[in-house]
Design an enzyme around this catalytic site. Structure first.
Site, mmCIF file in Angstrom:
data_model
loop_
_atom_site.group_PDB
_atom_site.id
_atom_site.type_symbol
_atom_site.label_atom_id
_atom_site.label_comp_id
_atom_site.label_asym_id
_atom_site.label_seq_id
_atom_site.Cartn_x
_atom_site.Cartn_y
_atom_site.Cartn_z
ATOM 1 C CG LEU A 156 -6.183 2.519 -9.547
ATOM 2 C CD1 LEU A 156 -7.694 2.615 -9.542
ATOM 3 C CD2 LEU A 156 -5.567 3.572 -10.457
ATOM 4 C CB ILE A 256 12.260 2.113 3.057
ATOM 5 C CG1 ILE A 256 12.727 3.524 2.684
ATOM 6 C CG2 ILE A 256 12.469 1.150 1.903
ATOM 7 C CD1 ILE A 256 14.247 3.618 2.503
ATOM 8 C CE1 TYR A 257 9.517 8.648 5.086
ATOM 9 C CE2 TYR A 257 9.055 7.470 3.050
ATOM 10 C CZ TYR A 257 9.529 8.589 3.707
ATOM 11 O OH TYR A 257 10.015 9.657 2.990
ATOM 12 C CB CYS A 266 -4.158 -3.534 -2.127
ATOM 13 S SG CYS A 266 -5.363 -2.691 -3.165
ATOM 14 C CE LYS A 269 -8.366 -7.380 -2.248
ATOM 15 N NZ LYS A 269 -7.873 -8.049 -3.464
ATOM 16 C CE LYS A 327 -2.362 5.610 1.034
ATOM 17 N NZ LYS A 327 -1.919 5.220 -0.327
ATOM 18 N NE ARG A 334 -11.442 -1.888 2.232
ATOM 19 C CZ ARG A 334 -11.668 -1.850 0.919
ATOM 20 N NH1 ARG A 334 -12.169 -2.908 0.313
ATOM 21 N NH2 ARG A 334 -11.376 -0.767 0.223
#
Length: 447
Positions: A156, A256-257, A266, A269, A327, A334
């Site tokens: 997800l 690839i930005y 995610c 870690k 984002k 985090r």
């Protein structure tokens, strides 16, 4: 089907809600009484587009409920999803205490056959440890009750989680049991109608697939940031390079930005956990270590550009930030690049004046009230009187701007575009000092 979800965090709540929306009866269990009370009142503890309305409609329809009672949770569903957190330990390995605690709870309270589903992101071998924990709890009770454990990793993306669950490219299940395969096919049947998405494999292969997928995506990001840093020193524009290599179908345009590094719950870690797993089996994961090292360095690039623009003197400066979340379409901060920047600015004696469409409350929760953090109502207020503007998150709200207006708002005409949203030439023609990531700029002082 009747399904129990342990954990009402990001993965647990999305999984439970989507399964309920498909027609299953779902009971979500959490030890946090306040969170469960809020969920029962229709208050969603996380921001995810579309999730709030879906939760409310399924609660109203009687398909989704919440509890803090572990006995009720274990007794409810034949399927028992473990979707609790696996935070990193100090050595980077995944902390399995919450996963194993749920396994123990299931073993202590189960009275009939259960399929225990590892939905949390866990290291290879966790299913074995879950099985051992359940078996030990049953043995302590003097009971012999049949159960199976399978791996069903989640894929997800924050900000697009509902679409990823309902229209995902694959549904991976790690099991060798035909019985488990039948049960899991029934569970996911509503989302597996148009073409076969179910992929059955060994449990350990499924556990490794999740880590490998995130590590691959993180590798693409860090690779592109390496190229961006090289382009900056060679006077090339990395955005042109990105389009050039992305046109190759073997590479593609996704992930690839170049920018100021990856964050979230995610990638950081999971890369660390996979690297730690490698060292535990006496393998040196040089590429994984490099991916993490590049990202750690990249998150410092925003501060480096600001410091060079102001000849290293940021004391007393006010820096505007557009974006705090790691984002767009989430309030998750985090490991966000904004945090690395803000903490460096405060250390240098600067004040942060920030706006984010969703992460303002989270920012205040993390940092509390402080004189050098000013959270404002919109992007307009953020730049008023600021000495420079930094773009940390590529929200759509930030992609279009009147450069002439922006120059009038700033005390000094400096933009550090950490997401390469703007056209460097247009910004420069308006009299702004524009610093992107890998845009061929040679840094110069505005003093």
């Amino acid at each position: 089907m009747k399904i129990t979800i342990f954990g009402t965090g990001y993965v647990g709540l999305v999984t439970g809600t989507c399964l309920a929306d498909a027609g299953h009866e779902v009971l979500c269990m959490d030890v946090d009484e306040n969170k469960i009370a809020r969920l029962k009142d229709g208050e969603i503890p996380i921001f995810e587009p579309g999730l709030e309305s879906m939760v409310k409609s399924n609660v109203a329809g009687g398909r989704l409920d919440f509890t803090t009672d572990p006995v009720a949770a274990v007794g409810f569903g034949q399927l028992q999803f473990i979707a609790v957190g696996t935070p990193p330990d100090e050595d980077g390995s995944a902390d399995l205490q919450y996963v194993l605690s749920v396994a123990d709870t299931i073993g202590r309270h189960m009275t009939d056959y259960k399929v225990i589903v590892d939905k949390s992101t866990v290291p290879v071998g966790t299913a074995d440890r879950v099985s051992q924990t359940v078996a030990a709890a049953l043995e302590a009770r003097g009971e012999s009750i049949e159960f199976d454990v399978c791996s069903n990793p989640e894929f997800l993306k924050e900000g697009a989680a509902i679409k990823d669950f309902t229209h995902g490219a694959r549904i991976i299940v790690g099991t060798e049991s035909e019985r488990v395969m039948r049960v899991m096919r029934e569970c996911y049947a509503p989302y597996n109608r148009h073409h076969e998405k179910m992929m059955f494999m060994d449990v350990r292969a499924a556990e490794l697939t999740k880590y490998a997928a995130n590590a691959m995506l993180a590798t693409k990001i860090s690779f592109m940031n390496e190229i961006a840093n090289l382009a900056e020193r060679l006077g090339a524009d990395v955005e042109q390079v990105r389009r050039g290599i992305g046109s190759d179908p073997r590479i593609g345009y996704s992930f690839i930005y170049p920018g100021c590094g990856y964050g979230g719950s995610c990638f950081p870690k999971d890369v660390q956990a996979l690297a730690r797993t490698a060292t535990e089996v006496d393998y040196q994961p040089e590429l994984l270590n490099a991916v993490e090292a590049v990202n750690f360095r990249q998150k410092k690039t925003l501060y480096t550009k600001l410091a060079q623009a102001f000849d290293g003197d940021l004391k007393g400066r006010t820096i505007a930030l557009w974006g705090l979340a790691f984002k767009p379409n989430t309030d998750d901060m985090r490991d966000a690049p904004s945090r690395t920047l803000m903490e460096a600015l405060w250390e240098a004696g600067a004040t942060v004046q920030a706006f984010d469409p969703e992460a303002m409350k989270e920012c205040r929760r993390i940092y509390g009230e402080r004189d050098d953090l000013v959270l404002v109502a919109d992007r307009v207020q953020a730049v008023k009187g600021a000495d420079a503007l930094v773009i940390c998150t590529e929200w759509k709200d930030f992609r279009i701007v009147d450069f002439d207006w922006l120059k009038r708002q700033l005390s000094t005409p400096v933009i550090v575009d950490g997401r390469n949203l703007f056209d460097p030439q247009a910004a420069k023609e308006a009299g702004l000092m524009y610093y992107g990531v890998g845009r061929g700029d040679s840094l110069r002082s505005c003093s």
